[in-house]
Design an enzyme around this catalytic site. Structure first.
Site, PDB file in Angstrom:
ATOM      1  N   PRO A 197       0.674  -1.154   0.416  1.00  0.00           N
ATOM      2  CA  PRO A 197       0.174   0.293   0.385  1.00  0.00           C
ATOM      3  C   PRO A 197       0.860   0.867  -0.193  1.00  0.00           C
ATOM      4  O   PRO A 197       1.863   1.191   0.766  1.00  0.00           O
ATOM      5  CB  PRO A 197      -0.241  -0.520   1.756  1.00  0.00           C
ATOM      6  N   ILE A 198       0.840   2.503  -1.167  1.00  0.00           N
ATOM      7  CA  ILE A 198       1.451   3.389  -1.037  1.00  0.00           C
ATOM      8  C   ILE A 198       1.378   4.354   0.145  1.00  0.00           C
ATOM      9  O   ILE A 198       2.324   5.173   0.619  1.00  0.00           O
ATOM     10  CB  ILE A 198       0.500   4.587  -1.877  1.00  0.00           C
ATOM     11  N   CYS A 199       0.455   4.362   1.742  1.00  0.00           N
ATOM     12  CA  CYS A 199       0.609   4.917   2.283  1.00  0.00           C
ATOM     13  C   CYS A 199       1.628   4.343   3.668  1.00  0.00           C
ATOM     14  O   CYS A 199       2.492   4.859   4.094  1.00  0.00           O
ATOM     15  CB  CYS A 199      -0.625   5.169   2.885  1.00  0.00           C
ATOM     16  N   THR A 200       1.634   2.734   3.358  1.00  0.00           N
ATOM     17  CA  THR A 200       2.753   2.348   4.181  1.00  0.00           C
ATOM     18  C   THR A 200       4.074   2.582   3.146  1.00  0.00           C
ATOM     19  O   THR A 200       5.085   2.686   4.251  1.00  0.00           O
ATOM     20  CB  THR A 200       2.470   0.722   4.462  1.00  0.00           C
ATOM     21  N   ASN A 221       4.501   6.380   4.940  1.00  0.00           N
ATOM     22  CA  ASN A 221       4.178   6.995   6.203  1.00  0.00           C
ATOM     23  C   ASN A 221       5.124   5.640   6.871  1.00  0.00           C
ATOM     24  O   ASN A 221       5.750   6.121   7.592  1.00  0.00           O
ATOM     25  CB  ASN A 221       3.590   7.039   6.217  1.00  0.00           C
TER      26      ASN A 221
END
EC number: 6.2.1.64
Lengths: 433, 523
Positions: free
Chosen positions: A214-217, A220
C-alpha cells in the site's frame, strides 16, 4: 573425414549421416502400447518431422535455449524463434547458447546461429522483436507453438491469438500450444489445444497474486526493507529525476535506488536493504537455474515431438513440478473454464450491488484474480461508459465514474471491457443484487 | 564482532555499511544466489564430480552443473564417438566429432560453458580403475553413471558403499520414454532445508521482555492511530495473558472457548477497520498451539552418535547435542528464531517488536553456544539456530537393495503400481542386457525375469504391460528430450546434495515421459 556418409541424390552430405537418428528411429519405426492407431510408423512420419513440420519457439531465454537445442536434436529442421531481449551477464548461469562476448546482442539471433552451427542441417529462423509485431498470417504457417516466456501478458496474447485462429471448418488452423514456466526449483509444462482443452486464460486464477505494498505504508510507515526500496523507486525516482525513465537494467540506476533506500532504512532503523534485494524488488527478479529450465524445456519438447509424430500419447494436460523437498510432481487435467473470456464464448456473469458506482466496479475488476487487468475501459454496446485514454475521451467520460452502474446499464445488460494488457475484449453480463 | 558477516549486530552498522555494485561473478550467478546464497555457491565451487560415460544424458547432467559453477568434473569414457552419439548429444559437434574420443569432445564443449570450471577427460576403463586404484573414487564429491552395464555397476556401487569416505553415487537408467534415477548415499544431514513451515513465535510462552511489553500497553486510553498499529503478536500475547488470569492460568481449550477468545479480540477494536485486530483474530490459533520441540527434531536427539560425541565428531552432531541440551532448559523449546514475519503495523511498533525478538534470539544463541563443547564457526551456529525447527538427517540405502526385498517390492506394487512396474521393467531390461548384450529382450523374457525377482506367485499389475511394451519398442534408445529431462532432474538433486540445502529425493525416482509423470518409490 573417416566417417561414412549417406548420400541422398548422389551427393554426400554431412547433415544426415547413417545412424544419425538411431535413437529416435527406435520410437518412429514401431508403435508402443500407448500409441494412437493413426501413427504412421516409418518413413512417412520421419518425412513429416524432418521435411515439412514447422515449429515456432517463443522466447530464446532460459527455456528457449534449451527448447531450441532439444528440438534440433529431435529432428525438427524448420524452427523459428522470436525474442525481443538482448543478452545480459545474469543470463549466463543458464542460457547455455550464450557466452560472455555475446552480452548485448539479440538473444534470438545468437541462439539461432549457435544451434545451426552445432546441429547440421537444422534451419533456425530468428526474429528479434515482439510477438505482437506479427499477425495471424504469420502464426498460421506453423504446425506447433512452444512458449518459454516469463511474462503473463505475452502468454495471454499468444494464447488469445491462437484461440482466435481456430476455424472449425479447417482442422489445420488449430495450432497446439505448449507452454512452460519455471521459478527456482519449481516449474510447470502444459499442452493447450486451443478451443478444445483448457487454455492459458482458463487457469489465470492459479497464478500467485503479485505482492503490492500500500502506498501509505511506503510513504509513511515502512516496516520492511522492501518498503524502503519501493519508496526510492516509486516516489523518489520520479520526484528527483522528473522525466528521466527508470531503467532497471542500468546498474547506475539500481545503485542510486539502493543508496536512497538504504538512507531511508537507516532513518527508520530497518535492516536488510542490500544491493541484491534492491535489484530483486525493482526488477521483480525470479530465481532461475539451468536444471529446472532443462526439465521443463525437455518436457515441452517431448510433448511437441509426440504431437508432431503421434508416436505416443501426450500430456493431458498439465505437469507441475516442485523440487524443493524431494521430487514432487503432479500431472492432472486442468478443466476448461465455462466462462473463460477467451475460449468460452460466453459473457462473464457479474453480480453487483445496485448502489455501486462505475468507479467501484472498476476497482472490483482490477482486484479480480481471474481477470487481471490494470486500467480497464468500459462501454455498453452503444455508448462509452469510461475510457482511460485518449485524454479527451477520458475527460469526457470521467463524470460517469461517480454514477451508479444501474443508471447506465439495465439488469442483465452487457458491458465490454478493454485494456492494453488484455489481448481480447471481455464481455460482462451485469445483474444487480 | 560476534555473529556472521551478513548479520549486523548494531543498527548503526546495519544501516550505514553501503555495498558497492556487485562484481561480474556475482552478477553472473545472481539468479541462483537467490536460491542457495554464497554458502551454497562456495560448496558447489569446491565440488569435484566424476561422470562415467559421455552419453547424451550424462552430458546433460554435466551441463546443468557446469553452468552454476561446480569446481571440477572428470568424464571417464574410453569410447570414441559413434554415428548415433553424434546425432543425439548436443555436446558433440555432430558429424565432425565422429571417431574422436567421446570424453575429450564432451569435455571440450562443456568447458566452453563456464571458464570457472575445470574439466578433464579420462579415457581409461572403469574396470581397470576398480581393479587397481579404487581409492581414486574418494577424491570426488559425487559420482554419476548412466546406463552402466549391470555387473560393473554392482561392483562400483558396492565399492562406494563399503566405506563412508567414498562419495555418493547417482545411478541413471533410461530406455525410450522411460527412465529412473537413484542416489546412493550413506547419510545426508541438512541444516538449511528451506522448509516452508515457520518457527514458533512463542506467543503461548512469551519471553519476559515480550510479555512485559504487551502488558505495558494501555489499550483503553491509547491514541486511536496507535491502537490501529499494534502488531498482532503483541495483541495476542496481551489477550492470552488477560484470558489466563480469568481462567486459572489456562489458554482457551474447547471450541466454545476459542470462539469466545476470538470474539474478545475483535471486541478490543476501537474502530471497525482496524486490520491489525482482524489479523490477530486470524492468527489466534497460535495461542493454543503449544510451543514445544517438534517430534521430528526430538527424534534426532536419540541418535547414538550424540552419546559418543568426541572432538573429531562432525560439527553437525556437536550442534545437535547442544540443541538437545538447550531444550532441556526452560522454556523447553528450540532457540528463538530472530526473524519476525511481516504484519499490520507502523514503523515504530514493528521495529520495536523486531528488536525484542532479535535481542532475545541473541541471548538464546549465547546460551546455545555455551552448551557447545567444541569451537564451531559463528555462521554455522547462526544457521543452525535459524533452521533448528527443520533439521533433517536422511539415511540412504545401497543401490539395488530394494530389488532384493521381495515384500517391499510387492507392497510397492500395490501402493504405486505404475511407478513400481516401470522400475521393475527397467531393472529387468538391464539384467537381461547384461546376460546377453546383443539380443533385444522380448516381453516374455522381461516378464519371466520380473517374476523371478518378486516371486512366482505374485500377480503383476496391468500397468506393467504399458512399461514392457515401451521397453521392447526401444530398449537402447536414448531420446534427446528424455536425456535433457534426466539431465535437469539429476542435476537438481546433485546440487541439493552438494550444497546441503533443500531436501533431495530418497529412493528411486521413476519417470514416464509418455503420460509425463514422476514418482519416488523404494524409500
Amino acid at each position: 573425414m573417416a566417417a561414412a556418409v549417406v548420400s541422398t541424390n548422389g551427393v554426400a552430405t554431412p547433415s544426415d549421416w547413417q545412424d544419425r537418428y538411431h535413437h529416435i528411429d527406435q520410437i518412429l519405426d514401431r508403435p508402443g502400447p500407448r500409441t494412437d492407431p493413426s501413427f504412421l510408423a516409418g518413413d512417412e512420419v520421419k518425412d513429416f518431422l524432418r521435411n515439412s513440420c514447422k515449429i515456432l519457439v517463443i522466447g530464446a531465454g532460459g527455456l528457449g535455449c534449451e527448447i531450441l537445442a532439444n528440438l534440433a536434436l529431435s529432428g525438427f529442421k524448420d524452427i523459428h524463434v522470436i525474442d525481443m531481449d538482448t543478452i545480459d551477464i545474469s543470463n549466463l548461469n543458464r542460457q547455455f547458447l550464450f557466452r560472455p562476448a555475446d552480452v548485448g546482442k539479440a538473444k534470438a539471433i545468437v541462439a539461432a546461429e549457435f544451434v545451426m552451427n552445432r546441429v547440421p542441417g537444422v534451419k533456425v529462423t530468428p526474429y528479434y522483436g515482439k510477438i505482437q509485431d506479427k499477425d495471424d498470417d504469420y502464426y498460421v504457417q506453423f504446425n506447433l507453438v512452444i512458449c518459454g516466456l516469463d511474462s503473463v501478458e505475452a502468454r495471454r496474447w499468444i494464447n488469445a491469438t491462437l484461440v482466435n485462429l481456430v476455424d472449425p471448418e479447417n482442422p489445420e488452423s488449430l495450432k497446439p500450444l505448449i507452454d512452460g514456466g519455471t521459478e527456482g526449483f519449481k516449474g510447470q509444462a502444459r499442452v493447450i489445444l486451443p478451443t478444445v482443452s483448457s487454455c492459458y486464460e482458463c487457469s489465470l486464477d492459479m497464478l500467485n497474486k503479485p505482492t503490492a505494498f500500500p502506498i501509505c505504508t511506503i510513504a509513511n510507515t515502512p516496516r520492511l526493507p522492501e518498503h524502503c526500496i519501493e519508496w526510492a523507486s516509486v516516489l523518489e525516482w520520479p520526484r528527483v529525476h522528473a522525466d528521466k525513465k527508470l531503467d532497471t537494467d542500468d546498474p547506475e540506476h539500481i545503485s542510486w535506488l539502493y543508496t536512497i533506500a538504504a538512507a531511508r532504512a537507516k532513518e527508520f532503523k530497518i535492516e536488510g536493504v542490500t544491493w541484491s534485494l534492491t535489484q530483486g524488488v525493482v526488477k521483480n527478479v525470479i530465481p532461475a537455474i539451468a536444471s529446472t529450465n532443462a526439465i521443463i524445456a525437455a518436457s515441452c519438447c517431448n510433448e511437441a515431438f509426440k504431437i508432431a509424430t503421434s508416436s505416443a500419447a501426450y500430456l493431458n494436460n498439465y505437469f507441475m513440478l516442485i523440487g524443493t523437498e524431494g521430487v514432487y510432481s503432479y500431472t492432472f487435467e486442468h478443466e476448461k473454464r465455462d466462462h473463460c473470456p477467451v475460449c468460452g464464448n460466453e459473457s462473464l456473469e457479474i453480480s453487483i450491488n445496485r448502489e455501486w458506482t462505475v468507479e467501484r466496479l472498476i476497482e472490483m475488476l482490477v482486484e479480480k484474480q481471474d481477470i487481471q487487468i490494470k486500467k480497464p475501459s468500459l462501454s455498453t454496446p452503444d455508448k462509452p461508459i469510461y475510457f482511460q485514454s485518449p485524454p479527451q475521451l477520458e475527460e469526457a467520460t470521467r463524470p460517469n465514474l461517480e454514477k451508479k452502474v444501474a443508471d447506465l446499464v439495465a439488469d442483465g445488460g452487457e458491458i465490454t471491457v478493454t485494456a492494453t494488457t488484455l489481448p481480447f475484449n471481455l464481455s460482462l453480463r451485469i445483474t444487480y443484487t | 564482532m560476534t555473529g556472521s558477516s551478513h548479520e549486523f549486530q548494531d543498527i548503526e552498522e546495519a544501516t550505514t555499511a553501503l555495498q558497492s555494485q556487485p562484481d561480474n561473478k556475482t552478477r553472473r550467478y545472481d539468479r541462483q544466489l537467490r536460491l542457495w546464497a554464497a554458502s551454497g555457491q562456495s560448496a558447489l565451487e569446491s565440488s569435484r564430480i566424476l561422470v562415467i560415460s559421455a552419453s547424451a544424458t550424462s552430458s546433460s547432467v554435466l551441463k546443468n552443473l557446469v553452468l552454476p559453477g561446480i569446481g571440477h568434473f572428470t568424464i571417464l569414457d574410453h569410447a570414441s564417438v559413434s554415428h548415433s552419439d553424434a546425432g543425439n548429444n548436443f555436446f558433440l559437434e555432430g558429424f565432425k566429432s565422429i571417431g574422436k574420443s567421446r570424453a575429450e569432445e564432451a569435455v571440450r564443449l562443456l568447458s566452453e560453458l563456464n571458464d570457472g570450471v575445470e574439466g578433464k577427460a579420462d579415457t581409461r576403463t572403469l574396470e581397470s580403475i576398480l581393479d587397481t586404484q579404487p581409492e581414486w573414487f574418494a577424491t570426488f564429491t559425487l559420482v554419476i553413471t548412466h546406463n552402466l552395464e549391470q555387473t560393473i555397476l554392482e561392483k562400483l556401487s558396492s565399492l562406494l558403499w563399503s566405506d563412508d569416505t567414498y562419495p555418493p553415487l547417482a545411478v541413471i537408467r533410461s530406455a525410450g520414454f522411460l527412465a529412473e534415477f537413484f542416489i546412493q548415499f550413506h547419510e545426508h544431514n541438512i541444516i538449511e532445508s528451506h522448509s516452508e513451515t515457520s518457527p514458533s513465535l512463542r506467543i503461548d510462552k512469551p519471553f519476559p521482555a515480550l510479555l512485559e511489553h504487551a502488558l505495558s500497553l494501555d489499550l483503553s486510553s491509547m491514541d486511536p492511530t496507535e491502537h490501529g498499529h499494534i502488531p498482532y503478536v503483541t495483541i495476542l500475547v496481551r489477550a492470552l495473558e488477560d484470558w489466563k488470569k480469568k481462567h486459572d492460568g489456562n489458554p482457551p481449550k474447547s471450541y466454545a472457548e476459542k470462539k469466545e477468545f476470538k470474539q474478545g479480540i475483535l471486541a478490543l477494536k476501537v474502530k471497525y477497520d482496524e486490520e491489525n485486530f482482524d489479523e490477530a483474530e486470524a492468527q489466534a490459533y497460535r495461542c493454543w498451539s503449544e510451543t514445544k520441540v517438534p517430534s521430528e527434531i526430538s527424534a534426532l536427539f536419540s541418535d547414538p552418535r550424540l552419546a559418543s560425541l568426541g572432538p573429531t565428531s562432525p560439527p553437525f552432531f556437536h550442534l545437535l547435542a547442544a540443541l538437545r541440551d538447550f531444550t532441556l532448559l526452560p522454556p523447553y523449546a528450540l532457540p528463538l528464531s530472530p526473524t519476525l514475519p511481516d504484519m499490520k503495523s507502523d514503523t515504530n511498533n514493528y521495529i520495536h517488536l523486531q528488536r525484542l525478538y532479535k535481542t532475545q534470539a541473541e541471548e538464546e544463541k549465547r546460551v546455545f553456544k555455551s552448551l557447545l563443547t567444541v569451537p564451531i564457526e559463528d555462521s554455522l551456529v547462526d544457521s543452525l539456530v535459524k533452521n533448528a525447527h527443520a533439521l533433517q538427517i536422511m539415511q540412504g540405502k545401497k543401490w539395488g537393495t530394494f530389488d532384493s526385498e521381495k515384500s517391499a517390492l510387492v507392497n510397492s506394487l500395490s501402493v504405486s503400481p505404475k511407478e513400481t512396474s516401470t522400475h521393475l521393467a527397467l531393472s529387468a531390461l538391464f539384467t537381461l542386457l547384461s546376460r546377453q548384450p546383443d539380443i533385444p529382450p522380448t516381453e516374455e523374457a522381461l516378464r519371466t525375469e520380473i517374476q523371478s525377482v518378486i516371486g512366482q506367485g505374485v500377480e503383476l499389475p496391468e500397468q506393467l504391460d504399458d512399461a514392457l511394451g515401451e521397453i521392447v519398442r526401444a530398449p537402447t534408445a536414448e531420446l534427446p528430450n528424455v536425456a535433457a529431462f534426466l539431465g535437469g532432474m539429476v542435476a537438481q538433486e546433485v546440487i541439493k546434495i552438494i550444497t546441503k540445502q533443500y531436501v533431495p529425493a530418497n529412493g528411486y525416482c521413476v519417470i514416464d515421459l509418455i503420460e509425463t509423470w514422476t514418482g519416488v518409490i523404494g524409500n
